[in-house]
Write a protein that holds these residues in place. Structure first.
Motif, PDB file in Angstrom:
ATOM      1  N   VAL A  10      -4.575  -5.395   6.108  1.00 46.73           N
ATOM      2  CA  VAL A  10      -5.406  -4.923   4.990  1.00 46.73           C
ATOM      3  C   VAL A  10      -5.361  -5.922   3.840  1.00 46.73           C
ATOM      4  CG1 VAL A  10      -5.624  -3.135   3.220  1.00 46.73           C
ATOM      5  CG2 VAL A  10      -5.300  -2.485   5.594  1.00 46.73           C
ATOM      6  N   SER A  11      -4.176  -6.436   3.496  1.00 51.40           N
ATOM      7  CA  SER A  11      -4.081  -7.372   2.380  1.00 51.40           C
ATOM      8  C   SER A  11      -4.822  -8.668   2.690  1.00 51.40           C
ATOM      9  CB  SER A  11      -2.624  -7.658   2.012  1.00 51.40           C
ATOM     10  OG  SER A  11      -1.954  -8.326   3.048  1.00 51.40           O
ATOM     11  N   GLU A  12      -4.775  -9.130   3.923  1.00 48.51           N
ATOM     12  CA  GLU A  12      -5.521 -10.333   4.313  1.00 48.51           C
ATOM     13  C   GLU A  12      -7.029 -10.101   4.190  1.00 48.51           C
ATOM     14  OE1 GLU A  12      -6.206 -12.807   8.395  1.00 48.51           O
ATOM     15  OE2 GLU A  12      -4.150 -12.233   7.904  1.00 48.51           O
ATOM     16  N   ALA A  13      -7.491  -8.930   4.613  1.00 50.17           N
ATOM     17  CA  ALA A  13      -8.917  -8.613   4.516  1.00 50.17           C
ATOM     18  C   ALA A  13      -9.355  -8.538   3.051  1.00 50.17           C
ATOM     19  CB  ALA A  13      -9.220  -7.299   5.222  1.00 50.17           C
ATOM     20  N   LEU A  14      -8.527  -7.946   2.195  1.00 50.42           N
ATOM     21  CA  LEU A  14      -8.861  -7.841   0.774  1.00 50.42           C
ATOM     22  C   LEU A  14      -8.911  -9.218   0.120  1.00 50.42           C
ATOM     23  CD1 LEU A  14      -6.727  -4.738  -0.223  1.00 50.42           C
ATOM     24  CD2 LEU A  14      -9.213  -4.844   0.001  1.00 50.42           C
ATOM     25  N   ARG A  15      -7.944 -10.062   0.432  1.00 47.52           N
ATOM     26  CA  ARG A  15      -7.937 -11.417  -0.134  1.00 47.52           C
ATOM     27  C   ARG A  15      -9.127 -12.236   0.353  1.00 47.52           C
ATOM     28  NH1 ARG A  15      -1.975 -11.259   1.001  1.00 47.52           N
ATOM     29  NH2 ARG A  15      -1.025 -10.830  -1.000  1.00 47.52           N
ATOM     30  N   GLY A  16      -9.518 -12.014   1.594  1.00 46.82           N
ATOM     31  CA  GLY A  16     -10.670 -12.726   2.133  1.00 46.82           C
ATOM     32  C   GLY A  16     -11.979 -12.267   1.525  1.00 46.82           C
ATOM     33  N   ALA A  17     -12.047 -11.009   1.096  1.00 42.25           N
ATOM     34  CA  ALA A  17     -13.286 -10.447   0.551  1.00 42.25           C
ATOM     35  C   ALA A  17     -13.497 -10.803  -0.921  1.00 42.25           C
ATOM     36  CB  ALA A  17     -13.282  -8.938   0.713  1.00 42.25           C
ATOM     37  N   VAL A  18     -12.419 -10.858  -1.684  1.00 41.10           N
ATOM     38  CA  VAL A  18     -12.517 -11.119  -3.122  1.00 41.10           C
ATOM     39  C   VAL A  18     -11.569 -12.268  -3.461  1.00 41.10           C
ATOM     40  CG1 VAL A  18     -12.226 -10.158  -5.434  1.00 41.10           C
ATOM     41  CG2 VAL A  18     -13.050  -8.703  -3.584  1.00 41.10           C
ATOM     42  N   ALA A  19     -12.141 -13.378  -3.905  1.00 41.60           N
ATOM     43  CA  ALA A  19     -11.333 -14.553  -4.231  1.00 41.60           C
ATOM     44  C   ALA A  19     -10.380 -14.250  -5.386  1.00 41.60           C
ATOM     45  CB  ALA A  19     -12.239 -15.721  -4.596  1.00 41.60           C
ATOM     46  N   HIS A  20      -9.180 -14.770  -5.292  1.00 39.80           N
ATOM     47  CA  HIS A  20      -8.157 -14.665  -6.344  1.00 39.80           C
ATOM     48  C   HIS A  20      -7.749 -13.222  -6.637  1.00 39.80           C
ATOM     49  CE1 HIS A  20      -8.925 -18.878  -6.864  1.00 39.80           C
ATOM     50  NE2 HIS A  20     -10.182 -18.640  -7.165  1.00 39.80           N
ATOM     51  N   LEU A  21      -7.843 -12.354  -5.657  1.00 38.26           N
ATOM     52  CA  LEU A  21      -7.425 -10.961  -5.847  1.00 38.26           C
ATOM     53  C   LEU A  21      -5.923 -10.865  -5.634  1.00 38.26           C
ATOM     54  CD1 LEU A  21      -8.385  -7.947  -6.166  1.00 38.26           C
ATOM     55  CD2 LEU A  21      -8.296  -7.842  -3.680  1.00 38.26           C
ATOM     56  N   PRO A  22      -5.165 -10.449  -6.667  1.00 38.43           N
ATOM     57  CA  PRO A  22      -3.729 -10.275  -6.449  1.00 38.43           C
ATOM     58  C   PRO A  22      -3.484  -8.995  -5.646  1.00 38.43           C
ATOM     59  CG  PRO A  22      -4.291  -9.738  -8.714  1.00 38.43           C
ATOM     60  CD  PRO A  22      -5.556 -10.219  -8.040  1.00 38.43           C
ATOM     61  N   VAL A  23      -2.703  -9.118  -4.588  1.00 37.13           N
ATOM     62  CA  VAL A  23      -2.397  -7.981  -3.727  1.00 37.13           C
ATOM     63  C   VAL A  23      -0.889  -7.805  -3.689  1.00 37.13           C
ATOM     64  CG1 VAL A  23      -2.553  -7.036  -1.394  1.00 37.13           C
ATOM     65  CG2 VAL A  23      -4.452  -8.364  -2.307  1.00 37.13           C
ATOM     66  N   ASP A  24      -0.404  -6.633  -4.076  1.00 35.29           N
ATOM     67  CA  ASP A  24       1.023  -6.308  -4.010  1.00 35.29           C
ATOM     68  C   ASP A  24       1.229  -5.277  -2.921  1.00 35.29           C
ATOM     69  OD1 ASP A  24       1.691  -7.948  -6.154  1.00 35.29           O
ATOM     70  OD2 ASP A  24       1.469  -6.335  -7.620  1.00 35.29           O
ATOM     71  N   ILE A  25       2.191  -5.534  -2.070  1.00 31.82           N
ATOM     72  CA  ILE A  25       2.549  -4.562  -1.034  1.00 31.82           C
ATOM     73  C   ILE A  25       3.812  -3.860  -1.499  1.00 31.82           C
ATOM     74  CG2 ILE A  25       3.261  -4.255   1.362  1.00 31.82           C
ATOM     75  CD1 ILE A  25       1.591  -6.724   2.043  1.00 31.82           C
ATOM     76  N   ASN A  26       3.711  -2.552  -1.657  1.00 29.96           N
ATOM     77  CA  ASN A  26       4.817  -1.704  -2.100  1.00 29.96           C
ATOM     78  C   ASN A  26       5.484  -2.199  -3.380  1.00 29.96           C
ATOM     79  OD1 ASN A  26       4.465   0.008   0.073  1.00 29.96           O
ATOM     80  ND2 ASN A  26       5.948  -1.052   1.346  1.00 29.96           N
ATOM     81  N   PRO A  27       4.743  -2.196  -4.496  1.00 29.66           N
ATOM     82  CA  PRO A  27       5.367  -2.601  -5.753  1.00 29.66           C
ATOM     83  C   PRO A  27       6.491  -1.648  -6.173  1.00 29.66           C
ATOM     84  CG  PRO A  27       3.179  -1.728  -6.150  1.00 29.66           C
ATOM     85  CD  PRO A  27       3.358  -1.827  -4.658  1.00 29.66           C
ATOM     86  N   ARG A  28       6.480  -0.422  -5.683  1.00 31.63           N
ATOM     87  CA  ARG A  28       7.590   0.522  -5.874  1.00 31.63           C
ATOM     88  C   ARG A  28       7.842   1.205  -4.535  1.00 31.63           C
ATOM     89  NH1 ARG A  28       3.094   2.095  -8.562  1.00 31.63           N
ATOM     90  NH2 ARG A  28       2.325   4.068  -7.822  1.00 31.63           N
ATOM     91  N   GLN A  29       8.927   1.927  -4.461  1.00 32.10           N
ATOM     92  CA  GLN A  29       9.329   2.572  -3.203  1.00 32.10           C
ATOM     93  C   GLN A  29       8.205   3.465  -2.669  1.00 32.10           C
ATOM     94  OE1 GLN A  29      12.110   1.965  -1.560  1.00 32.10           O
ATOM     95  NE2 GLN A  29      11.684   3.396   0.058  1.00 32.10           N
ATOM     96  N   PRO A  30       7.741   3.223  -1.438  1.00 31.96           N
ATOM     97  CA  PRO A  30       6.633   4.036  -0.891  1.00 31.96           C
ATOM     98  C   PRO A  30       7.108   5.405  -0.407  1.00 31.96           C
ATOM     99  CG  PRO A  30       7.342   2.441   0.733  1.00 31.96           C
ATOM    100  CD  PRO A  30       8.124   2.159  -0.528  1.00 31.96           C
ATOM    101  N   ARG A  31       6.165   6.310  -0.294  1.00 28.62           N
ATOM    102  CA  ARG A  31       6.464   7.615   0.307  1.00 28.62           C
ATOM    103  C   ARG A  31       6.753   7.411   1.782  1.00 28.62           C
ATOM    104  NH1 ARG A  31       2.118  12.082  -1.315  1.00 28.62           N
ATOM    105  NH2 ARG A  31       3.245  13.099   0.358  1.00 28.62           N
ATOM    106  N   ARG A  32       7.668   8.171   2.295  1.00 28.91           N
ATOM    107  CA  ARG A  32       8.047   8.053   3.708  1.00 28.91           C
ATOM    108  C   ARG A  32       6.866   8.423   4.602  1.00 28.91           C
ATOM    109  NH1 ARG A  32      11.476   8.313   7.857  1.00 28.91           N
ATOM    110  NH2 ARG A  32      11.934  10.222   8.945  1.00 28.91           N
TER     111      ARG A  32
END
Length: 78
Positions: A10-32
C-alpha cells in the motif's frame, strides 16, 4: 508478516501515485489484528481512507487492494 507485506504494498502504491508523499507505517502502536490507512492533512485533521476492522473472515478481506487506497487518497486530495 502478512500485515507488513500488505503495508509495504500500500505504501509503495501511494508513493507511486503522489510524488513526495510522506508515508508512515505505524507511527504509534497499532490495534491488534487490524489494518487501517489514514490520511493526515496539513491542518492536522485525519481522514480514514480504508479500514479492515469489521471485515472478514476470510482474513484476506481485512487488507485493501492498493489501487483502492490510491483512489480514496486522490478523491480526498481533490
Amino acid at each position: 508478516r502478512v500485515f507488513g507485506r500488505n503495508a509495504a504494498a500500500v505504501s509503495e502504491a501511494l508513493r507511486g501515485a503522489v510524488a513526495h508523499l510522506p508515508v508512515d507505517i505505524n507511527p504509534r502502536q497499532p490495534r491488534r489484528n487490524s489494518f487501517e490507512v489514514s490520511l493526515v492533512k496539513e491542518d492536522g485533521s485525519t481522514v480514514e481512507l480504508w479500514s479492515g476492522i469489521g471485515k472478514g473472515p476470510p482474513r484476506k478481506l481485512k487488507f485493501p487492494q492498493p489501487e483502492a487506497v490510491v483512489e480514496a487518497l486522490k478523491s480526498n486530495l481533490a
